[in-house]
Scaffold this active site. Structure first.
Site, PDB file in Angstrom:
ATOM      1  N   GLU A  35      19.594 -22.743  -2.872  1.00 36.49           N
ATOM      2  CA  GLU A  35      19.310 -22.349  -4.076  1.00 36.49           C
ATOM      3  C   GLU A  35      18.756 -20.817  -4.187  1.00 36.49           C
ATOM      4  O   GLU A  35      19.017 -20.082  -5.409  1.00 36.49           O
ATOM      5  CB  GLU A  35      17.945 -22.980  -4.428  1.00 36.49           C
ATOM      6  CG  GLU A  35      18.233 -24.256  -4.988  1.00 36.49           C
ATOM      7  CD  GLU A  35      18.869 -24.432  -6.240  1.00 36.49           C
ATOM      8  OE1 GLU A  35      18.602 -23.623  -7.193  1.00 36.49           O
ATOM      9  OE2 GLU A  35      19.863 -25.405  -6.405  1.00 36.49           O
ATOM     10  N   HIS A  37      20.578 -18.123  -2.655  1.00 36.22           N
ATOM     11  CA  HIS A  37      21.877 -17.650  -3.350  1.00 36.22           C
ATOM     12  C   HIS A  37      22.459 -17.813  -4.588  1.00 36.22           C
ATOM     13  O   HIS A  37      22.942 -16.884  -5.147  1.00 36.22           O
ATOM     14  CB  HIS A  37      23.144 -18.330  -2.078  1.00 36.22           C
ATOM     15  CG  HIS A  37      22.822 -17.995  -0.669  1.00 36.22           C
ATOM     16  ND1 HIS A  37      22.590 -19.003   0.037  1.00 36.22           N
ATOM     17  CD2 HIS A  37      22.891 -16.813  -0.003  1.00 36.22           C
ATOM     18  CE1 HIS A  37      22.641 -18.582   1.510  1.00 36.22           C
ATOM     19  NE2 HIS A  37      22.779 -17.157   1.281  1.00 36.22           N
ATOM     20  N   GLY A 147      18.757 -10.346  -2.092  1.00 38.06           N
ATOM     21  CA  GLY A 147      17.337 -11.102  -2.018  1.00 38.06           C
ATOM     22  C   GLY A 147      16.399 -10.163  -1.629  1.00 38.06           C
ATOM     23  O   GLY A 147      16.542  -9.534  -0.522  1.00 38.06           O
ATOM     24  N   GLN A 153      16.489  -5.181   4.418  1.00 35.11           N
ATOM     25  CA  GLN A 153      17.777  -5.146   4.178  1.00 35.11           C
ATOM     26  C   GLN A 153      18.133  -4.558   2.841  1.00 35.11           C
ATOM     27  O   GLN A 153      18.769  -3.729   2.642  1.00 35.11           O
ATOM     28  CB  GLN A 153      18.563  -6.608   4.075  1.00 35.11           C
ATOM     29  CG  GLN A 153      20.106  -6.509   3.598  1.00 35.11           C
ATOM     30  CD  GLN A 153      20.670  -7.897   3.758  1.00 35.11           C
ATOM     31  OE1 GLN A 153      21.081  -8.049   5.006  1.00 35.11           O
ATOM     32  NE2 GLN A 153      20.510  -8.820   2.928  1.00 35.11           N
ATOM     33  N   LYS A 184      13.592 -20.235   1.206  1.00 28.84           N
ATOM     34  CA  LYS A 184      14.754 -20.962   1.489  1.00 28.84           C
ATOM     35  C   LYS A 184      15.636 -20.144   2.289  1.00 28.84           C
ATOM     36  O   LYS A 184      15.582 -18.790   2.153  1.00 28.84           O
ATOM     37  CB  LYS A 184      15.619 -21.285   0.086  1.00 28.84           C
ATOM     38  CG  LYS A 184      15.007 -22.229  -0.775  1.00 28.84           C
ATOM     39  CD  LYS A 184      16.022 -23.170  -1.417  1.00 28.84           C
ATOM     40  CE  LYS A 184      15.040 -24.232  -2.191  1.00 28.84           C
ATOM     41  NZ  LYS A 184      15.728 -25.436  -2.488  1.00 28.84           N
ATOM     42  N   ARG A 187      18.846 -20.712   7.892  1.00 29.61           N
ATOM     43  CA  ARG A 187      18.352 -21.052   9.275  1.00 29.61           C
ATOM     44  C   ARG A 187      17.343 -22.248   9.192  1.00 29.61           C
ATOM     45  O   ARG A 187      17.097 -22.845  10.255  1.00 29.61           O
ATOM     46  CB  ARG A 187      17.765 -19.832  10.071  1.00 29.61           C
ATOM     47  CG  ARG A 187      18.910 -18.894  10.279  1.00 29.61           C
ATOM     48  CD  ARG A 187      18.460 -17.697  11.167  1.00 29.61           C
ATOM     49  NE  ARG A 187      19.671 -16.908  11.859  1.00 29.61           N
ATOM     50  CZ  ARG A 187      20.378 -15.887  11.399  1.00 29.61           C
ATOM     51  NH1 ARG A 187      19.367 -15.173  10.326  1.00 29.61           N
ATOM     52  NH2 ARG A 187      20.987 -15.037  11.945  1.00 29.61           N
TER      53      ARG A 187
HETATM   54  P1  AMP Z   1      22.607 -14.576   3.668  1.00 25.63           P
HETATM   55  O1  AMP Z   1      23.509 -15.500   3.432  1.00 25.63           O
HETATM   56  O2  AMP Z   1      21.486 -15.174   4.437  1.00 25.63           O
HETATM   57  O3  AMP Z   1      22.815 -13.344   4.243  1.00 25.63           O
HETATM   58  O4  AMP Z   1      21.875 -13.994   2.116  1.00 25.63           O
HETATM   59  C1  AMP Z   1      22.840 -13.516   1.271  1.00 25.63           C
HETATM   60  C2  AMP Z   1      21.800 -13.091   0.238  1.00 25.63           C
HETATM   61  O5  AMP Z   1      21.041 -13.939  -0.151  1.00 25.63           O
HETATM   62  C3  AMP Z   1      20.987 -11.860   0.727  1.00 25.63           C
HETATM   63  O6  AMP Z   1      20.787 -10.692  -0.184  1.00 25.63           O
HETATM   64  C4  AMP Z   1      19.636 -12.625   0.709  1.00 25.63           C
HETATM   65  O7  AMP Z   1      18.601 -11.681   0.725  1.00 25.63           O
HETATM   66  C5  AMP Z   1      19.720 -13.661  -0.266  1.00 25.63           C
HETATM   67  N1  AMP Z   1      18.868 -14.675  -0.012  1.00 25.63           N
HETATM   68  C6  AMP Z   1      18.835 -15.509   0.856  1.00 25.63           C
HETATM   69  N2  AMP Z   1      17.887 -16.519   1.021  1.00 25.63           N
HETATM   70  C7  AMP Z   1      17.142 -16.016  -0.250  1.00 25.63           C
HETATM   71  C8  AMP Z   1      15.967 -16.750  -1.074  1.00 25.63           C
HETATM   72  N3  AMP Z   1      15.231 -17.774  -0.428  1.00 25.63           N
HETATM   73  N4  AMP Z   1      15.613 -16.347  -2.209  1.00 25.63           N
HETATM   74  C9  AMP Z   1      16.479 -15.254  -2.570  1.00 25.63           C
HETATM   75  N5  AMP Z   1      17.474 -14.600  -1.921  1.00 25.63           N
HETATM   76  C10 AMP Z   1      17.826 -15.222  -0.916  1.00 25.63           C
END
Ligand code: AMP
Length: 281
Positions: A35, A37, A147, A153, A184, A187
């Site tokens: 959710e 993403h 996010g 980051q 969310k 991991r």
């Molecule tokens: P990742 O796949 O973990 O590299 O995340 C890809 C993007 O989704 C990054 O910009 C994260 O910050 C964002 N993201 C991951 N988890 C969340 C979350 N719970 N709420 C908002 N954005 C998220």
């Protein structure tokens, strides 16, 4: 919606859209979409004519003893989520599509990357900046969505875009949480039932820190001590860091003035989880 793996195919598609005068949004991800993403994709769909989601577990942002091999992957489920959210193209390259065997060019940022997650993960942000630069060159979007969950980051990407003159608007999106407050994360699937229950301690610490600050506390030492004490009360949790930094420079602050970031990384069992809040003083 199309799923493509080659840089050439992405470029050809984006070129077609550009020739039709359409705007393009990019959502970079490592897949196993949830959710959080989805909220980024929905925002991108609302603000752009076409949306590209990149779905790539980027090997160079993992340290040697980290979870690159075990990182969860499910491209079929990801494709369904992207299509449901209204994305137009999923870019799902293989590592060899992104990194030639003799690849040797990196984007390496100082200062902002040295504290918080950068201390435990010294090559992480070099990997992030490098892959995001490549994605920015490949897709050349008008806007890119990140996010707030990965707050350092997001700050690093904003600085990189400024320092290297990428003509791309960076859009930060709020943290999406489970019902009990846990942020969310792909991991979270590593957690067993007991760890999953314990993991709520991160968001409880966020709530506590935020409420102390909303009630007027400005001293980092006081806010952080309270947050640390709460986390240390959870036997399955082990703190990597809990810090208060300036929200732009990522430098530690003793007192909160202007915009500050309170961020933490906590091991729950073997799983390293992060959470944070921003406080505008
Ligand atoms: P990742 O796949 O973990 O590299 O995340 C890809 C993007 O989704 C990054 O910009 C994260 O910050 C964002 N993201 C991951 N988890 C969340 C979350 N719970 N709420 C908002 N954005 C998220």
């Amino acid at each position: 919606m199309n799923i493509v793996s080659s840089v050439v195919e992405v470029r050809a598609q984006v070129k077609k859209w550009r020739s039709q005068g359409l705007s393009v949004g990019l959502v970079p991800t490592m897949g196993y979409l949830h959710e959080g993403h989805r909220s980024l994709i929905l925002r991108a769909v609302a603000e752009n004519d076409r949306v590209v989601v990149s779905d790539f577990v980027n090997p160079i942002q993992f340290g040697p003893s980290e979870d690159l091999e075990s990182y969860p992957r499910d491209i079929e489920a990801d494709a369904l989520l992207c299509e449901g959210a209204g994305a137009h193209l999923v870019f799902h390259p293989a590592p060899e599509d992104m990194y030639a065997p003799d690849f040797c060019t990196y984007v390496d940022m100082k200062e902002l990357t040295e504290g918080l997650c950068g201390r435990t993960r010294p090559t992480h942000f070099r990997g992030v900046c490098t892959v995001v630069s490549k994605l920015f060159h490949i897709v050349a979007p008008d806007r890119a969505y990140f996010g707030q969950k990965d707050a350092q980051q997001l700050a690093v990407i904003r600085r990189m875009v400024r320092d290297l003159d990428f003509d791309i608007e960076i859009v930060g999106c709020p943290i999406v949480r489970e019902e009990d407050g846990l942020a969310k994360s792909s991991r979270n699937t590593y957690l067993n039932a007991e760890e999953r229950r314990a993991a709520v301690v991160l968001s409880r610490a966020v709530k506590l820190g935020r409420s102390l600050m909303e009630n007027g506390e400005r001293k980092a030492s006081v806010v952080l001590a309270a947050m640390r004490e709460l986390i240390e009360g959870e036997p399955l949790a082990r703190i990597d860091y809990v810090e208060m930094v300036d929200a732009v420079s990522m430098r530690p602050v003793d007192e909160a003035h202007g915009s500050v970031l309170c961020a933490m990384a906590v091991y729950v069992g073997k799983t390293r989880l992060i959470d944070n809040f921003i406080f505008e003083g």
